[in-house]
Design a protein around this motif. Structure first.
Motif, mmCIF file in Angstrom:
data_model
loop_
_atom_site.group_PDB
_atom_site.id
_atom_site.type_symbol
_atom_site.label_atom_id
_atom_site.label_comp_id
_atom_site.label_asym_id
_atom_site.label_seq_id
_atom_site.Cartn_x
_atom_site.Cartn_y
_atom_site.Cartn_z
ATOM 1 N N HIS A 1 -8.483 -5.980 0.411
ATOM 2 C CA HIS A 1 -8.521 -6.476 1.786
ATOM 3 C C HIS A 1 -9.712 -7.359 2.062
ATOM 4 O O HIS A 1 -9.608 -8.396 2.715
ATOM 5 N N LYS B 1 1.640 12.911 -2.759
ATOM 6 C CA LYS B 1 0.706 11.798 -2.912
ATOM 7 C C LYS B 1 0.477 11.473 -4.389
ATOM 8 O O LYS B 1 0.465 12.370 -5.239
ATOM 9 N N TRP C 1 0.272 4.364 -0.055
ATOM 10 C CA TRP C 1 -0.152 5.466 0.811
ATOM 11 C C TRP C 1 0.435 5.290 2.217
ATOM 12 O O TRP C 1 0.908 6.246 2.831
ATOM 13 N N GLU C 2 0.386 4.061 2.705
ATOM 14 C CA GLU C 2 0.989 3.774 4.008
ATOM 15 C C GLU C 2 2.503 3.945 3.938
ATOM 16 O O GLU C 2 3.124 4.527 4.840
ATOM 17 N N ALA C 3 3.106 3.448 2.856
ATOM 18 C CA ALA C 3 4.558 3.519 2.720
ATOM 19 C C ALA C 3 5.034 4.981 2.661
ATOM 20 O O ALA C 3 6.051 5.344 3.272
ATOM 21 N N ASN D 1 0.858 -1.182 0.000
ATOM 22 C CA ASN D 1 0.000 0.000 0.000
ATOM 23 C C ASN D 1 0.898 1.237 0.000
ATOM 24 O O ASN D 1 1.508 1.577 1.003
ATOM 25 N N SER E 1 -13.282 5.758 3.503
ATOM 26 C CA SER E 1 -12.926 4.813 4.559
ATOM 27 C C SER E 1 -13.063 3.392 4.002
ATOM 28 O O SER E 1 -14.164 2.898 3.785
ATOM 29 N N ARG E 2 -11.928 2.775 3.784
ATOM 30 C CA ARG E 2 -11.937 1.446 3.179
ATOM 31 C C ARG E 2 -12.684 0.440 4.045
ATOM 32 O O ARG E 2 -13.510 -0.336 3.563
ATOM 33 N N ASP F 1 -2.141 0.111 -4.580
ATOM 34 C CA ASP F 1 -2.235 -1.033 -3.666
ATOM 35 C C ASP F 1 -3.017 -2.135 -4.364
ATOM 36 O O ASP F 1 -4.228 -2.022 -4.544
ATOM 37 N N ASP G 1 3.477 7.619 3.900
ATOM 38 C CA ASP G 1 3.310 8.207 5.237
ATOM 39 C C ASP G 1 4.476 7.825 6.153
ATOM 40 O O ASP G 1 5.000 8.659 6.905
ATOM 41 N N LEU G 2 4.886 6.565 6.080
ATOM 42 C CA LEU G 2 5.988 6.113 6.923
ATOM 43 C C LEU G 2 7.304 6.765 6.505
ATOM 44 O O LEU G 2 8.101 7.190 7.362
ATOM 45 N N ASN H 1 -7.315 7.737 -2.327
ATOM 46 C CA ASN H 1 -7.318 7.314 -0.920
ATOM 47 C C ASN H 1 -8.302 8.183 -0.134
ATOM 48 O O ASN H 1 -7.993 8.729 0.923
#
Length: 430
Positions: A424, A249, A233-235, A231, A404-405, A420, A237-238, A401
């Motif tokens: 899920h 983004k 978006w998570e990567a 994902n 809310s997934r 991504d 952010d980290l 993104n």
């Protein structure tokens, strides 16, 4: 000292600028070739959407500090705020700036100041404006003063940023820069940075090109992540927790009157040296096609033939009505080229601009095979999945993104995210 000001161009930058000066005690006359827009302004009606503009326009007109027409008037200061788009061949279209400059020449008097606010290729003041202004017969720099002070605001926050952002003041000489600084000091609280006109032109184009290259990097990362099950978006952010990293983004492309346009000015200026800039433009311009193909691949994998797509969002960014250079429009065109049935909806765009556009979200989603979210409007973020009972297939493809997934998956939807490859809900059922 209060001035009389003539603002040429009453669009997304010119009108807020005119209103801001009028609200701070200057007598302002706005000019636009769009007669409909002029009549609307005269009647205190808006032809563009911008938070806080209506009440400020009402005040300016009611106080008699703002008038509007289709021709300039004599004034102390002339501000040029017209479009500076690119042509089909990706070269700069300077006719608007040239014609706007020529239009004020008959009204110029000794001691006047002419300011270009439009974002333009470096050397525009020198090569486009000067040949028109010298026709006034006045000596440039002693009798007629000229500068470039580019706007640096973001749609949706124009009035906040007009006040708080630092301002670049590029004069053709020190006297021109000083006069421009003194004018903007009537409402700007940010710092004034004086330089020459060509440097100011380059600075504004550099700022937007930096963002375009950064977004292209994010989009390349998104495509890589799509292939390895991460994902992005998570990567991102980290990664951005690192104190010296600020990755932008990804998305379905880059739009608007600046970021999607200005880098081409540098490519045109020196194509041999602007290699990275050119590649970034190609990457971002390729994202609409990538988005459409990603959608097609997801639907093909599910065995959905002859799909109908409900495209949500046509503005180039969230919570505005501006479709200039919007990648969403190109995504819709890419769907059409793939023989997909499309219906598009954007709640901020009150008049249909595309044949496949509708003012009704219900019509857009009726019997749709998938929702494809292309713009991160707040209204889309707050959508209740229970509302979408008429969908043919419960599929959402979120390119921003935006939603809310978890909430949508709990409502029974398959949610796919640009950047991504993992679904899920499908994984959780294995």
């Amino acid at each position: 000292m209060k001035k009389s000001i003539c603002v040429v161009g009453l669009g997304y930058i010119g009108l807020p600028t005119a209103v801001m000066f009028a609200n701070h005690g200057h007598q302002v006359h706005g000019v636009d070739v769009n007669e409909r827009a002029v009549k609307m302004i005269q009647n205190k009606q808006l032809h563009i959407e911008e938070d806080g503009l209506q009440e400020r326009l009402d005040l300016a007109v009611d106080n008699g500090m703002l008038t509007a027409g289709t021709t300039p008037q004599r004034a102390d200061v002339f501000i040029i705020a017209v479009p500076s788009p690119i042509k089909a061949d990706k070269t700069a279209e300077m006719d608007y700036v040239r014609k706007a400059t020529a239009s004020v020449v008959p009204f110029l008097e000794k001691g006047n100041l002419v300011i270009l606010e439009s974002t333009v290729p470096p050397k525009t003041v020198e090569n486009v404006m000067m040949p028109e202004l010298i026709k006034s017969g006045m000596e440039i720099g002693t009798e007629l003063f000229v500068s470039h002070s580019p706007e640096r605001v973001i749609p949706g926050k124009v009035f906040t940023e007009l006040v708080t952002n630092d301002r670049i003041i590029g004069g053709i000489n020190e006297a021109s820069a000083r006069m421009t600084t003194e004018l903007y000091e009537s409402f700007v609280q940010g710092e004034m940075h004086e330089t020459d006109a060509t440097t100011a032109e380059l600075v504004k184009v550099m700022e937007n090109t930096y963002r375009d290259v950064n977004i292209a990097f994010a989009n390349e990362l998104a495509m890589i992540a799509q292939g390895i099950g991460v994902n992005i978006w998570e990567a991102i952010d980290l990664a951005n927790f690192h104190p010296r990293v600020n990755i932008h983004k990804p998305g379905p492309g880059v739009g608007g009157h600046c970021i999607a346009v200005d880098p081409w000015f540098l490519v045109e200026l020196d194509p041999e040296k602007a290699q990275m800039i050119h590649l970034a433009r190609r990457t971002n311009d390729g994202m609409p096609s990538y988005t459409a193909q990603l959608t097609a691949d997801i639907l093909n994998a599910k065995g959905i033939n002859d799909p109908k797509i409900a495209a949500l969002g046509l503005a180039f960014k969230g919570n505005i009505d501006d479709m200039r250079e919007s990648p969403s429009v190109e995504v819709v065109e890419q769907f059409r080229q793939r023989n997909m049935n499309i219906m598009a909806h954007d709640p901020h765009i009150k008049e249909n601009q595309l044949p496949v556009q509708t003012q009704s979200m219900e019509e857009a989603v009726q019997d749709a095979s998938a929702l494809v979210i292309l713009t991160d409007h707040t209204v889309f973020k707050e959508l209740d999945p229970a509302r979408f009972t008429t969908l043919k297939n419960k599929i959402v493809i979120d390119t921003k993104n935006c939603i809310s997934r978890d909430k949508w998956e709990q409502a029974g939807f398959d949610v796919y995210l640009l950047g991504d490859s993992k679904n899920h809900k499908a994984e959780q059922t294995i």
